[in-house]
Scaffold this motif. Structure first.
Motif, PDB file in Angstrom:
ATOM      1  N   PRO A 167      34.396  22.297 -75.302  1.00 38.76           N
ATOM      2  CA  PRO A 167      34.272  23.173 -76.472  1.00 38.76           C
ATOM      3  C   PRO A 167      34.698  22.444 -77.746  1.00 38.76           C
ATOM      4  O   PRO A 167      35.681  21.705 -77.751  1.00 38.76           O
ATOM      5  CB  PRO A 167      35.237  24.323 -76.147  1.00 38.76           C
ATOM      6  N   GLY A 168      33.921  22.646 -78.781  1.00 39.77           N
ATOM      7  CA  GLY A 168      34.212  22.000 -80.051  1.00 39.77           C
ATOM      8  C   GLY A 168      33.401  20.750 -80.291  1.00 39.77           C
ATOM      9  O   GLY A 168      33.185  20.357 -81.441  1.00 39.77           O
ATOM     10  N   LYS A 169      32.952  20.091 -79.215  1.00 34.80           N
ATOM     11  CA  LYS A 169      32.128  18.901 -79.367  1.00 34.80           C
ATOM     12  C   LYS A 169      30.736  19.312 -79.870  1.00 34.80           C
ATOM     13  O   LYS A 169      30.267  20.427 -79.633  1.00 34.80           O
ATOM     14  CB  LYS A 169      31.980  18.160 -78.031  1.00 34.80           C
ATOM     15  N   ASP A 170      30.048  18.383 -80.547  1.00 33.09           N
ATOM     16  CA  ASP A 170      28.738  18.698 -81.111  1.00 33.09           C
ATOM     17  C   ASP A 170      27.770  19.212 -80.054  1.00 33.09           C
ATOM     18  O   ASP A 170      27.050  20.191 -80.276  1.00 33.09           O
ATOM     19  CB  ASP A 170      28.134  17.443 -81.764  1.00 33.09           C
ATOM     20  N   SER A 171      27.745  18.549 -78.880  1.00 31.13           N
ATOM     21  CA  SER A 171      26.793  18.950 -77.843  1.00 31.13           C
ATOM     22  C   SER A 171      27.083  20.364 -77.357  1.00 31.13           C
ATOM     23  O   SER A 171      26.159  21.149 -77.105  1.00 31.13           O
ATOM     24  CB  SER A 171      26.834  17.969 -76.674  1.00 31.13           C
ATOM     25  N   HIS A 172      28.368  20.710 -77.223  1.00 30.61           N
ATOM     26  CA  HIS A 172      28.740  22.054 -76.783  1.00 30.61           C
ATOM     27  C   HIS A 172      28.335  23.082 -77.828  1.00 30.61           C
ATOM     28  O   HIS A 172      27.793  24.150 -77.492  1.00 30.61           O
ATOM     29  CB  HIS A 172      30.244  22.124 -76.531  1.00 30.61           C
TER      30      HIS A 172
END
Length: 203
Positions: free
Chosen positions: A65-70
């Protein structure tokens, strides 16, 4: 799409002579993943490029969570593919499915041209299997009810149906040899074994 047998399991899986498949079937607590972790380096040392498809029995997330892909996947990207020079990850939501579609997952790894695909879990699916069995787990052998089981690896002496090979679960070299030979046996192994009268009448 394959024709369903029930609970999302099809009557048949499309086989390809050039993509050997081997299911690794065992009850929880037998140590499937630990054994595969030990076997894979042995198989690699024998020159085999092995893909693994693993079944998960619950919701899981390999993304953070929080990553661009997520964030993009949460926003509706399906599939979401993220890649670097080190690795590639494909993530896709599959809402409403009762069961993961193994045939679809096999098609995903097919372009990578592995020498062998090991399928961990999916034990109800119709494909050749190596059953791992430890009596201390307290479960029954699946081989009597599953004609797709071609060998049983156990740490105990067992009475097995005709045509089913007995392997030593603690002999990594022998297990590695058996699995290494599987791709050569694959074209002739794409059907369930013939069941004896004793098996068919067993409770």
């Amino acid at each position: 799409m394959t024709e369903p047998l029930g609970d999302g399991v099809p009557k048949a899986v499309p086989f390809d002579d050039d993509l050997p498949l081997l299911g690794i079937a065992a009850w929880s607590g037998t140590g499937k993943t630990t054994l595969l972790e030990q076997l894979l380096p042995h198989l690699g040392a024998r020159g085999l490029r092995v893909a693994v498809i693993k079944h998960a029995h619950h919701a899981f997330d390999v993304d953070q969570p929080g990553k661009d892909s997520h964030r993009l996947r949460q926003a509706g990207a399906s599939p979401m593919l993220v890649a670097s020079r080190a690795r590639v990850a494909l993530m896709m939501e599959t809402p409403g499915r009762k069961e993961a579609d193994l045939a679809e997952l096999i098609d995903m790894v097919r372009p990578q041209r592995p020498d062998l695909v090991l399928v961990e879990g999916f034990k109800a699916w119709p494909l050749p299997k190596l059953e791992l069995y430890r009596p201390e787990v307290g479960k029954t052998l699946r081989v009597a009810e599953d004609p797709w089981v071609r060998a049983v690896a156990s740490d105990a002496s067992l009475a097995l149906p005709e045509g089913v090979e007995a392997l030593d679960l603690n002999d990594l070299e022998a297990l590695s040899d058996w699995i290494t030979a599987w791709p050569a046996r694959w074209p002739a192994s794409q059907r369930p074994r013939e069941r004896s009268c004793d098996e068919e009448t067993a409770p």
